[in-house]
Design a protein around this motif. Structure first.
Motif, PDB file in Angstrom:
ATOM      1  N   UNK A 186       0.842  -1.203   0.000  1.00  0.00           N
ATOM      2  CA  UNK A 186       0.000   0.000   0.000  1.00  0.00           C
ATOM      3  C   UNK A 186       0.874   1.249   0.000  1.00  0.00           C
ATOM      4  N   UNK A 187       1.913   1.230   0.825  1.00  0.00           N
ATOM      5  CA  UNK A 187       2.792   2.399   0.920  1.00  0.00           C
ATOM      6  C   UNK A 187       3.452   2.713  -0.414  1.00  0.00           C
ATOM      7  N   UNK A 188       3.811   1.683  -1.179  1.00  0.00           N
ATOM      8  CA  UNK A 188       4.512   1.907  -2.438  1.00  0.00           C
ATOM      9  C   UNK A 188       3.681   2.738  -3.405  1.00  0.00           C
ATOM     10  N   UNK A 189       2.434   2.352  -3.623  1.00  0.00           N
ATOM     11  CA  UNK A 189       1.602   3.100  -4.568  1.00  0.00           C
ATOM     12  C   UNK A 189       1.205   4.457  -3.987  1.00  0.00           C
ATOM     13  N   UNK A 190       1.028   4.510  -2.676  1.00  0.00           N
ATOM     14  CA  UNK A 190       0.657   5.776  -2.050  1.00  0.00           C
ATOM     15  C   UNK A 190       1.752   6.823  -2.229  1.00  0.00           C
ATOM     16  N   UNK A 191       2.980   6.448  -1.911  1.00  0.00           N
ATOM     17  CA  UNK A 191       4.097   7.395  -2.004  1.00  0.00           C
ATOM     18  C   UNK A 191       4.385   7.778  -3.442  1.00  0.00           C
ATOM     19  N   UNK A 192       4.327   6.816  -4.337  1.00  0.00           N
ATOM     20  CA  UNK A 192       4.736   7.099  -5.708  1.00  0.00           C
ATOM     21  C   UNK A 192       3.682   7.901  -6.480  1.00  0.00           C
ATOM     22  N   UNK A 193       2.405   7.660  -6.216  1.00  0.00           N
ATOM     23  CA  UNK A 193       1.387   8.494  -6.865  1.00  0.00           C
ATOM     24  C   UNK A 193       1.429   9.917  -6.313  1.00  0.00           C
ATOM     25  N   UNK A 194       1.707  10.044  -5.026  1.00  0.00           N
ATOM     26  CA  UNK A 194       1.823  11.388  -4.452  1.00  0.00           C
ATOM     27  C   UNK A 194       3.003  12.130  -5.057  1.00  0.00           C
ATOM     28  N   UNK A 195       4.134  11.436  -5.232  1.00  0.00           N
ATOM     29  CA  UNK A 195       5.324  12.072  -5.810  1.00  0.00           C
ATOM     30  C   UNK A 195       5.074  12.529  -7.240  1.00  0.00           C
ATOM     31  N   UNK A 196       4.218  11.801  -7.965  1.00  0.00           N
ATOM     32  CA  UNK A 196       3.911  12.158  -9.354  1.00  0.00           C
ATOM     33  C   UNK A 196       2.655  13.038  -9.463  1.00  0.00           C
ATOM     34  N   UNK A 197       2.073  13.392  -8.326  1.00  0.00           N
ATOM     35  CA  UNK A 197       0.860  14.228  -8.283  1.00  0.00           C
ATOM     36  C   UNK A 197      -0.275  13.602  -9.091  1.00  0.00           C
ATOM     37  N   UNK A 198      -0.459  12.295  -8.890  1.00  0.00           N
ATOM     38  CA  UNK A 198      -1.526  11.569  -9.582  1.00  0.00           C
ATOM     39  C   UNK A 198      -2.718  11.488  -8.633  1.00  0.00           C
ATOM     40  N   UNK A 199      -3.764  12.190  -8.955  1.00  0.00           N
ATOM     41  CA  UNK A 199      -4.914  12.269  -8.068  1.00  0.00           C
ATOM     42  C   UNK A 199      -5.647  10.932  -8.013  1.00  0.00           C
ATOM     43  N   UNK A 200      -6.222  10.632  -6.837  1.00  0.00           N
ATOM     44  CA  UNK A 200      -6.990   9.402  -6.687  1.00  0.00           C
ATOM     45  C   UNK A 200      -6.810   8.815  -5.304  1.00  0.00           C
ATOM     46  N   UNK A 201      -7.786   7.997  -4.909  1.00  0.00           N
ATOM     47  CA  UNK A 201      -7.733   7.365  -3.587  1.00  0.00           C
ATOM     48  C   UNK A 201      -6.944   6.063  -3.668  1.00  0.00           C
ATOM     49  N   UNK A 202      -5.694   6.174  -4.092  1.00  0.00           N
ATOM     50  CA  UNK A 202      -4.886   4.980  -4.352  1.00  0.00           C
ATOM     51  C   UNK A 202      -4.603   4.195  -3.076  1.00  0.00           C
ATOM     52  N   UNK A 203      -4.408   4.903  -1.964  1.00  0.00           N
ATOM     53  CA  UNK A 203      -4.121   4.200  -0.714  1.00  0.00           C
ATOM     54  C   UNK A 203      -5.309   3.361  -0.272  1.00  0.00           C
ATOM     55  N   UNK A 204      -6.502   3.937  -0.320  1.00  0.00           N
ATOM     56  CA  UNK A 204      -7.686   3.203   0.128  1.00  0.00           C
ATOM     57  C   UNK A 204      -7.990   2.024  -0.796  1.00  0.00           C
ATOM     58  N   UNK A 205      -7.805   2.226  -2.108  1.00  0.00           N
ATOM     59  CA  UNK A 205      -8.087   1.141  -3.055  1.00  0.00           C
ATOM     60  C   UNK A 205      -7.090  -0.012  -2.838  1.00  0.00           C
ATOM     61  N   UNK A 206      -5.818   0.337  -2.648  1.00  0.00           N
ATOM     62  CA  UNK A 206      -4.806  -0.705  -2.423  1.00  0.00           C
ATOM     63  C   UNK A 206      -5.047  -1.406  -1.090  1.00  0.00           C
TER      64      UNK A 206
END
Length: 613
Positions: free
Chosen positions: A229-249
Motif C-alpha cells: 500500500x505504501x509503495x503506490x501511495x508514495x509514488x502516486x503522491x510524488x507524481x501528483x496523480x490524483x486518486x484514492x490509491x491508498x484506500x483502493x490498495x
C-alpha cells in the motif's frame, strides 16, 4: 527458482540475480527484440527463431516484460498482469520448450557466422537441459515451489515496488490490477505445492518453518501499513496523480491478498507434521538424478559430487594457509583460521552501528568503494558498461531469509539502473573488512559489469537476458580475485583477508552442498562445518545452508565457474605470450554474453586462434 521461472527466463540456471536471478541493463544500438545484422541465410533463420522465442516468452511472462523495461507499446497489456502460475500454464510451458528445442535442432551450426555460433550453442544448451528436466520429473518445484526463497509471496511485493513503474494514472491502475492478481498467484502457488506433495515432495521442517515466519511477517502487517500500500501511495503522491490509491490498495490487500496468505499459511502448517528434518534432496523421488541435473543446470559442469567435494576441501586448505599468513602478520595469531576470523567478526571496531544512521553510512562507504574501483577499470577492460549502478538495502520484509547480497538487473532501455542489494538486517553480520569484496562481486567488476556489457552488446535480446550461473557467478568470484590483482588491498590487509574469507566460503559451499545432497550430511553438520571453517556467526551459516537446501547445486556454480575463468586465462596467456592483453581476454569472454562453460571454452579458443593469426 523453480523450473517454470527458469523456462520463462531462457536460463540454464539462476543466480539471485535471477533470480532474478536472471539477466541485466541498458540496450545497445539495437532496440529490444531486434537482432543485430547477420550475414548468412542460416544466421537470419536463427535470429528469426530467437525473435519468435522471445516474443513467446514475453507473451507468457508479463513480469519478464516489466523486468526488461518493455511493458509498453506492443507489450503494454503486460503491465496490468502477473505471470500465470497455474498447473495448466506449467504444462503449456513444458510443451513450448519441447517445440523450441525441435526448432533449434534444425539450425545448421556449420553455416553460422560470428557470435551466432555461441548464441545457438548457449540457447540450445539451456533449452535441451530444461526439456530433460521436464521429462524427468513430475513436479513443479525444483525442488520446492514455496520456501524461504521461492514462491510469489517472496518475490511479488518487491517486484511491484522496485520494477513496476508508476508515471501516470494508467500505471497506478495497472499496479492495483497486479496487486489483485497477487492473491491469485498465491493460490496458484498453493495448488502447485499440493501437486508436488501428492508426488512425494515436502520441504524439510526447518524450510517450512522459515517460510512460515516470512509469510506471517507479510500477512500480519495491517493492510493500511503494508509496503504494498505504501509503495503506490508514495509514488502516486510524488507524481501528483490524483486518486484514492491508498484506500483502493488497502482494500485489495485486506480482502484479497491477506486471505490468500492465510490459506497458504494454513497449507504449510498442515505439512509440518509430515515433514522430515533431512536436508538433502536424495530422499525425494529420483533425488539422485535431481541433484545431478541441478548441478549441471547451475554449474554447466559435468563434475561429479565426489570430485566437487574433494575440490572444495583442497581449496579450503590452500586458501586458509594464505589467510593464516596475513592474519599472523597483522597480529592475529591465536586459534584456528576460523577462530581468528570469528574474532574479527566479533570485534566491535569493525562494526557499523545497527541503526538507520549506521546503515546509511555503510551504504555511503560502499558507494565510495565503487567509485574507486571504477577509476581502475580501464586498465583491465577494453569495454566498460554505460549503465548506472545503484546500491540498496534488501527490503525489510524479506531480509530474514535473503542472502547477504545480490544483484538485480536494470531494464533493457536503461531507464532503470542495475541494483546491488545488501542485507542489513544486522550490521554485525557485515563487518567493514568483509564489504569490499562483496561490492566487487555484486557491482564492479562483478555482476553489474558482466551483465550490463551483455545487454549493451549487439546480441539478440534472447541472449542478452540469458544467465548461466557457472559463467555469471564464476565471473563475479573471479572478479573478487581480480580486485586483488588490481592492487585494491595494498594498504588494506584485512580487506584482503575478507577476499580470502569469501573465496574459502565458496569452497565451503562445494563441500556443504555436495555433503548434504550426495553424502547424507544433516543441516546441523553442514552448519558446524561452515562455522568451524570460516568463523561466520551461526545465524549467517543457517541462512546459507538453508539456501543450499532449496537451490541444490547453485552454491557450487561460483567456485567451479571461477576455476574455469582462471584456467582459460592461464591457457590464453600461455598460448599468446607477449601478445596476451588482459583487456582483450576480458572482452573476448564478456562481450559474447553469458554462455555455458563448455561454450566459453570454445569461444576463448577462437579468441586465441584469432590473436595468434
Amino acid at each position: 527458482m523453480n523450473r517454470r521461472h527458469i523456462l520463462k527466463a531462457g536460463a540454464a540456471g539462476a543466480g539471485l540475480a535471477a533470480l532474478s536471478t536472471l539477466g541485466s541493463a541498458r540496450a545497445a544500438a539495437t532496440a529490444p527484440g531486434a537482432a543485430p545484422a547477420v550475414g548468412s541465410a542460416e544466421d537470419q533463420r536463427l535470429n528469426a527463431l530467437f525473435e519468435t522465442m522471445l516474443a513467446d516468452q514475453l507473451a507468457h511472462s508479463p513480469e519478464m516484460a516489466t523486468s526488461l523495461g518493455v511493458d509498453s507499446g506492443a507489450h503494454a497489456g503486460a503491465k496490468a498482469r502477473l505471470d500465470d502460475r497455474s498447473l495448466h500454464a506449467w504444462e503449456n510451458a513444458k510443451a513450448r520448450t519441447a517445440r523450441d528445442l525441435a526448432a533449434l535442432r534444425k539450425i545448421d551450426a556449420a553455416k553460422l557466422t560470428g557470435n551466432n555460433r555461441w548464441n545457438l550453442a548457449s540457447i540450445l544448451y539451456s533449452t535441451q537441459l530444461n526439456d530433460t528436466m521436464n521429462r524427468s520429473f513430475a513436479t513443479v518445484g525444483s525442488p520446492y515451489v514455496v520456501s524461504q526463497l521461492t514462491g510469489c509471496y517472496q518475490q511479488i511485493p518487491d517486484f511491484l515496488d522496485s520494477q513496476h513503474t508508476i508515471a501516470d494514472a494508467a500505471d497506478a491502475d495497472a499496479y492495483l490490477s497486479r496487486l489483485d492478481a497477487f492473491a491469485t498467484a498465491i493460490d496458484q502457488d498453493s495448488a502447485a505445492v499440493r501437486h508436488d506433495v501428492a508426488a512425494g515432495v515436502i520441504p524439510p521442517d526447518f524450510i517450512l518453518a522459515k517460510a512460515l515466519t516470512q509469510l506471517k511477517a507479510l500477512r500480519n502487517v495491517p493492510a493500511a501499513q503494508s509496503n504494498m500500500v505504501a509503495s503506490i501511495t508514495h509514488r502516486t503522491a510524488a507524481q501528483h496523480i490524483a486518486g484514492a490509491w491508498d484506500k483502493r490498495a488497502e482494500t485489495i490487500v485486506a480482502r484479497r491478498v491477506q486471505p490468500a496468505l492465510d490459506r497458504q499459511i494454513a497449507l504449510l502448517e498442515s505439512l509440518l507434521p509430515k515433514a522430515v528434518h533431512t536436508a538433502g534432496v536424495a530422499r525425494l523421488p529420483k533425488g539422485e538424478e535431481l541433484y545431478r541435473l541441478s548441478l549441471q543446470s547451475y554449474t554447466t559442469s559435468d563434475m561429479a559430487p565426489d570430485e566437487i567435494h574433494r575440490t572444495g576441501l583442497d581449496l579450503i586448505a590452500q586458501q586458509s594457509a594464505q589467510a593464516d599468513a596475513i592474519l599472523k602478520a597483522q597480529g592475529y595469531t591465536q586459534g584456528t583460521v576460523g577462530q581468528r576470523l570469528r574474532a574479527l567478526y566479533d570485534d566491535p571496531k569493525f562494526r557499523y552501528p545497527n541503526t538507520d544512521e549506521g546503515k546509511d553510512k555503510l551504504l555511503a562507504d560502499l558507494n565510495r568503494q565503487v567509485e574507486a574501483m571504477e577509476a581502475r577499470l580501464p586498465q583491465y577492460f577494453g569495454t566498460l558498461p554505460k549503465t548506472k549502478l545503484d546500491i540498496r538495502r534488501v527490503p525489510k520484509a524479506t531480509e530474514a531469509g535473503a542472502p547477504g547480497g545480490y544483484y538485480q538487473n536494470g531494464s533493457l532501455d536503461g531507464t532503470r539502473p542495475g541494483a546491488y542489494y545488501i542485507n542489513l538486517r544486522d550490521t554485525a553480520e557485515v563487518p567493514s573488512w568483509t564489504l569490499p569484496t562483496l561490492t566487487y562481486h555484486e557491482g564492479v567488476p562483478g555482476h553489474h559489469l558482466q551483465l550490463s556489457l551483455a545487454q549493451e552488446a549487439g546480441l539478440p535480446t534472447l541472449r542478452k537476458i540469458q544467465f548461466f550461473s557457472g559463467y555469471g557467478e564464476g565471473w563475479a568470484l573471479y572478479a573478487e580475485q581480480l580486485a586483488v590483482e588490481m592492487g585494491v588491498y595494498e594498504n588494506d590487509p584485512l580487506g584482503h583477508v575478507g577476499q580470502l574469507h569469501d573465496s574459502i566460503f565458496r569452497a565451503v559451499r562445494l563441500v556443504v552442498d555436495s555433503g548434504m545432497h550426495a553424502k547424507g550430511w544433516s543441516r546441523e553438520q553442514a552448519v558446524k562445518f561452515y562455522t568451524d571453517t570460516i568463523g561466520d556467526p551461526e545465524t549467517m551459516a543457517i541462512t546459507e545452508v538453508e539456501r543450499y537446501c532449496v537451490w541444490p547445486g547453485q552454491a557450487c556454480s561460483y567456485m567451479l565457474g571461477k576455476l574455469d575463468w582462471l584456467r582459460l586465462r592461464d591457457k590464453a596467456r600461455a598460448a599468446l605470450g607477449s601478445k596476451f592483453d588482459i583487456r582483450k581476454f576480458h572482452d573476448a569472454g564478456l562481450l559474447p554474453g553469458a554462455m555455458p562453460l563448455p561454450v566459453l571454452d570454445q569461444c576463448i579458443d577462437g579468441y586465441i586462434a584469432a590473436a595468434m593469426a
